[in-house]
Design an enzyme around this catalytic site. Structure first.
Site: not given
Ligand code: NAD
Length: 366
Positions: A76, A163, A308, A312
């Site tokens: 995780l 990500y 952000y 973005y």
């Protein structure tokens, strides 16, 4: 079962420990530098915590030993905060890819079952976001199937995809090792788990910008405007953390069904735009506090660039196909969104409600 959980001190890890440590069935060894959310388990003799980052050189021999001892490794550990993707991209890539690969390699070496937490962000944008008009509502263009949907990401200059891209690379490495070395694996693609202990409240116990639940919750607690990024038109499905943890437990109980699979874990019935989520959250908070003024709590619009920073870009919609979780695991979520919000926001109100307004200066909206 002998279970290693990396990143066990976070939102998902803390709920997973609550569930797995309810009985004496499992022995768990975890890694996380942060123990705040799991302090009640620290004295449990079935749980050992290494308060270290998994990439810390001093912990490598313990990590190797634990993986060799285990039946299953659940990873995780991650930086998974959207505000970091474009502002802190190298750390995001390192945390989600380079820090994870040694774990994958240890699982290959010892042939241990790896349950690897990925993200629905790997799908990137939907095909429907590239078409106009009626085709936008064609489910073939927006439903996300684990094995057939293409993964579509934006240009490199939109660093928001760091990500998603790092997580996708781990999925590809895990799959490749499965094919070449027989690594037993399960990949989990969560779709917006909501529940108590998610993230932190900005200006209270963390800096920066957490995920949307904590952003909206912080705004309500501090009586600041709730900020809708780019109009709040993006749609997400929200699933209760308790049901999500149940899905993981079903995987642990059925290794033969979960091995070699990628699972979407989400609740199709709980789809909302972010504007609708803000609306529902302010109404829910009015119910929880008994303060009707929250029904009209200010909601303002803000550009993603202002909120952000540069680079973005958002995915418009994520509707999971959950057939596999239903047929292989017998898992079907059914907690309605209003109940998920009521439970979660009651927790945040109890934890932060009393002192929140006194301590924080309101900021003006856009
Ligand atoms: N919660 C969701 O809805 C959601 C959605 C998509 C993906 N995920 C994925 O699920 C996983 C768990 O998410 P979460 O919501 O619990 O996140 P979280 O941020 O609450 O927890 C992550 C935990 O990992 C720990 N950590 C970070 N780097 C570490 C390292 N190098 N070594 C050891 N521990 C480290 C952090 O201290 C934190 O406690 C992540 O991989 C995340 O990308 C979650």
């Amino acid at each position: 079962m002998k279970i290693v959980i990396l990143g066990c001190g976070g939102f998902v890890g803390s709920h997973l420990l609550d569930r797995l440590l309810k009985t004496d069935e499992h022995q768990i060894v975890g890694w996380d530098p942060d123990e705040k959310k799991i302090s009640k388990h620290l004295k449990n003799s079935n749980f050992t915590l290494h308060k270290k980052y998994v990439d810390d050189p001093e912990t490598q021999s313990d990590l190797r030993q634990a993986i060799a001892w285990s039946d299953v490794v659940i990873n995780l550990a991650a930086i998974c905060n959207p505000a970091e993707y474009n502002t802190n991209p190298i750390s995001v890539i390192r945390s989600n890819l380079f820090d994870v690969y040694p774990i994958v390699q240890l699982c290959v070496e010892y042939k241990r079952w790896l349950i690897s937490f990925s993200t629905s962000e790997v799908y990137g944008r939907t095909l429907s976001s590239y078409v106009d008009g009626a085709a936008y509502d064609n489910p073939d263009l927006y439903e996300l199937n684990e094995d057939t949907t293409p993964l579509i990401m934006g240009p490199i200059s939109n660093q928001r995809w760091t990500y998603a891209c790092a997580k996708q690379m781990v999925e590809r490495l895990v799959f490749a090792h499965h094919k070449e070395d027989g690594l037993p694996f399960t990949i989990v693609r969560p779709l917006n788990f909501f529940g108590p202990r998610m993230d932190y409240i900005p200006q209270r116990d963390g800096d920066g910008i957490p995920r949307v639940l904590a952003c909206f919750m912080g705004a309500l607690l501090h009586r600041q405007p709730m900020q809708l990024v780019d109009g709040g038109t993006a749609r997400r499905t929200i699933v209760s953390i308790y049901e999500a943890v149940d899905a993981i437990c079903r995987m642990l109980q059925r290794p033969e069904r979960a091995n070699g699979q990628i699972f979407n874990i989400g609740n199709r019935a709980n789809e909302v735009t972010m504007a609708e989520l803000a609306e529902r959250m302010r109404k829910t908070y009015a119910r929880i506090t008994g303060d009707a003024s929250f029904n009209d709590h200010p909601i303002v619009k803000v550009t993603s660039e202002r909120f952000y920073g540069e680079g973005y870009e958002d995915c418009d919609r994520r509707m999971p196909d959950t057939t596999k979780a239903r047929t292989l695991l017998g898992w079907e979520p059914n907690i309605p969104l209003d109940d998920v919000l009521f439970d979660t926001m009651t927790y945040f109100h109890a934890e932060y409600g009393e002192t929140a307004e006194k301590e924080v200066e309101p900021i003006p909206g856009e």
